[in-house]
Structures are given as structure tokens and as C-alpha cells.
Design a protein around this motif. Structure first.
Motif, PDB file in Angstrom:
ATOM      1  N   LEU A 217       0.828  -1.203   0.000  1.00  0.00           N
ATOM      2  CA  LEU A 217       0.000   0.000   0.000  1.00  0.00           C
ATOM      3  C   LEU A 217       0.868   1.260   0.000  1.00  0.00           C
ATOM      4  CD1 LEU A 217      -2.731  -0.960   2.641  1.00  0.00           C
ATOM      5  CD2 LEU A 217      -3.029  -0.865   0.160  1.00  0.00           C
ATOM      6  N   GLU A 218       1.905   1.247   0.813  1.00  0.00           N
ATOM      7  CA  GLU A 218       2.771   2.428   0.933  1.00  0.00           C
ATOM      8  C   GLU A 218       3.633   2.652  -0.303  1.00  0.00           C
ATOM      9  OE1 GLU A 218       4.678   1.521   4.652  1.00  0.00           O
ATOM     10  OE2 GLU A 218       3.158   2.643   5.807  1.00  0.00           O
ATOM     11  N   SER A 219       3.754   1.632  -1.139  1.00  0.00           N
ATOM     12  CA  SER A 219       4.570   1.773  -2.352  1.00  0.00           C
ATOM     13  C   SER A 219       3.768   2.267  -3.551  1.00  0.00           C
ATOM     14  CB  SER A 219       5.211   0.429  -2.707  1.00  0.00           C
ATOM     15  OG  SER A 219       4.254  -0.472  -3.260  1.00  0.00           O
ATOM     16  N   LEU A 220       2.440   2.285  -3.433  1.00  0.00           N
ATOM     17  CA  LEU A 220       1.615   2.640  -4.581  1.00  0.00           C
ATOM     18  C   LEU A 220       1.764   4.112  -4.955  1.00  0.00           C
ATOM     19  CD1 LEU A 220      -1.725   0.760  -3.745  1.00  0.00           C
ATOM     20  CD2 LEU A 220       0.185  -0.022  -5.155  1.00  0.00           C
ATOM     21  N   THR A 221       1.813   4.358  -6.241  1.00  0.00           N
ATOM     22  CA  THR A 221       1.797   5.722  -6.769  1.00  0.00           C
ATOM     23  C   THR A 221       0.468   5.934  -7.484  1.00  0.00           C
ATOM     24  OG1 THR A 221       2.909   4.963  -8.781  1.00  0.00           O
ATOM     25  CG2 THR A 221       4.302   5.790  -7.004  1.00  0.00           C
ATOM     26  N   SER A 222       0.301   7.094  -8.080  1.00  0.00           N
ATOM     27  CA  SER A 222      -0.964   7.429  -8.714  1.00  0.00           C
ATOM     28  C   SER A 222      -1.402   6.344  -9.702  1.00  0.00           C
ATOM     29  CB  SER A 222      -0.823   8.760  -9.443  1.00  0.00           C
ATOM     30  OG  SER A 222      -1.994   9.093 -10.135  1.00  0.00           O
TER      31      SER A 222
END
Length: 284
Positions: A217-222
Motif C-alpha cells: 500500500l505504501e509503495s503505490l503511486t498514482s
């Protein structure tokens, strides 16, 4: 600076801020697969929707607990549902057959073959792709599964493939596209730039699943993403279910249920401003 210039700067900053916020938006589909294969899976999937983050569920029509799945889904008309088209019966101790007469898709006992493709544990004699399968029998079986699901589940929006059966051959892919258009179920995330969301790290234990999911989750970008897994409960029913190469089914799928209902996972989604969506939202 004049009042007019200041106003332009303020408006410009607001537009930039709005654009930046929009550019950073993250959407996530959380898909729970294999509803119908056991009673424990049915209950766990509904729990991950009611008390967790599941947004779409996939139902396997030929399975023994499909009828219960239908009754459960009728209680949640807003839950997004897909037909998980099925051409395999992979588990030991629990089996299912086609809805139609389809001898080219079944083994000597009349069950679906365990696998689509041969692998180290299951050779060509147990893999559908290696058989003399008939496209017309796949079409009649897919039609039967879709039509029964549409009759029983009003909120049906899309189609997916169990064990990769919808992608087993180019002819089958073309067939699935045709059927989804015909039945009004044509939502294909891969056509809409939806990217896969996968665990970032080990996922052997429940704790590792949660940690790896939060890292993801914390690695997701737009962008728009989809996470897929298989909730169930660690009960005697599921403990009796396995296939060669995957014997810890009950414990593993209990971990998925725990992950999808975990409070820290929910807090992380809220903190990061991730919008949970379903398949139907992709058409809006």
C-alpha cells in the motif's frame, strides 16, 4: 503586487493544488476469489466485505457451495460480483463437474481436470490444455455458468477466469470477449490500465501477509490497482482440502481473511487516502 495579480496567484495555486491532488489519487480494487468452493470460504468472503476491505467477489458456479453463495449474496445487493469461470477441479477430497455435457473437458471420472497447464506436480494427463479439448464445449459450458449466475445474482458485473482458464488459448480469449459483450459483462481491468497490486515481501504467516500488504500500500503511486487473494477459515472442512504443492490451504487462507479485516490495514488505507473501488466503478 496588485490585488488582481494576487488573485491570479491564489487561483493558480489552488488549481495547481487540485491538479496535484488529482494526479496523486490511488484507487484499489480488493478482489476475493473462489466463493462457492467451501462453506468456510463463503463465510469468510462475506466477512471480508462486511468487516473488511473486499470490494469485489468472484463466484464459481459449478462448485458444491454455489447455492449457499447465492443466498448470501442476495443479502448484499450492493456487493460487486463476477462469474469466476471454471474449467478445473484442482482439490483433493472435493470435486466438481461441468454443468453441461462436455467430455473433452473432463477426466475418466467425469470431473474437470485438476490443472489447466501441466506442471511439476501434475503431468499432461491431469492438465486440460494437453487434452483434445473442444472449443464448442468450452463455449456451452461458459454460457451455462454465466446464464445460471445471471439468473441467481442480479448484481453481476463481470467475468474472470479460475486458474487462468480464460487465457488458456487465444481462441478461448476471443470466445470470452464475445460472451462478455453478449451478456453485458465486458469489464476488463487490463484494458483500463489497472495494475496488479502484490505483496511486498514474504506472505507465509498472517503477520507477514499484513506487513507485506501494508508495504505494498505504501509503495503505490498514482493510478488504479487490483489486489487478488482467497479468503477462507481454518476449519476441519478446509483442512481436508489440498493439492500437491499446496497443502496448507486452511492456514494460508485464514491468514488472508485476517489480513483483509485487519484494523492496521484499514488505518493505512485511510492514512494514504486510497479509494477502494469495485469493477463496476471502472465503467463510470
Amino acid at each position: 503586487m496588485t490585488y488582481f495579480s494576487q488573485a491570479i496567484c491564489i487561483v493558480g495555486s489552488f488549481v495547481l493544488l487540485a491538479f496535484s491532488s488529482s494526479a496523486q489519487s490511488i484507487q484499489l480494487i480488493v478482489r476475493s476469489d473462489d466463493m462457492g468452493f467451501t462453506h468456510a470460504a463463503n463465510e469468510a468472503i462475506i466477512k471480508t466485505y462486511k468487516n473488511g476491505i473486499t470490494t469485489s467477489v468472484e463466484v464459481m458456479v459449478p462448485t458444491p457451495w454455489f447455492s449457499e453463495a447465492v443466498k448470501m449474496l442476495q443479502e448484499y445487493p450492493d456487493l460487486d460480483v463476477g462469474v469466476h469461470l471454471t474449467l478445473t477441479s484442482e482439490w483433493e477430497n472435493i470435486k466438481w463437474k461441468p454443468l453441461t455435457l462436455a467430455p473433452s473437458l473432463t477426466d475418466d471420472y467425469g470431473y474437470f481436470y485438476p490443472m489447466i497447464w501441466p506442471n511439476d506436480n501434475y503431468g499432461e494427463d491431469q492438465a486440460l490444455h494437453a487434452q483434445d479439448w473442444k472449443l464448442e464445449e468450452i463455449e456451452q459450458e461458459f454460457r451455462a455458468q454465466i446464464e445460471l449466475a445471471k439468473r441467481e445474482i442480479p448484481q453481476l458485473t463481470h467475468v474472470t477466469g479460475h486458474m487462468g482458464c480464460t487465457n488458456m488459448d487465444e481462441q478461448v480469449e476471443v470466445l470470452v470477449r464475445k460472451l462478455t459483450e453478449e451478456y453485458g459483462l465486458a469489464i476488463f481491468p487490463e484494458d483500463l490500465e489497472v495494475k496488479p497490486a502484490r505483496y511486498q515481501g514474504s506472505k507465509e504467516t498472517t503477520e507477514e501477509k499484513i506487513s507485506s500488504f501494508i508495504a505494498m500500500l505504501e509503495s503505490l503511486t498514482s493510478g488504479t490497482y487490483m489486489f487478488v487473494d482467497h479468503p477462507a477459515y481454518n476449519t476441519p472442512e478446509v483442512q481436508a482440502v489440498y493439492h500437491t504443492g499446496y497443502t496448507n490451504v486452511a492456514a494460508d487462507r485464514q491468514g488472508v481473511t485476517d489480513l483483509l479485516t485487519n484494523s492496521e490495514v484499514k488505518k493505512t488505507i485511510d492514512r494514504l487516502g486510497i479509494e477502494l473501488i469495485d469493477y463496476a466503478d471502472l465503467k463510470k
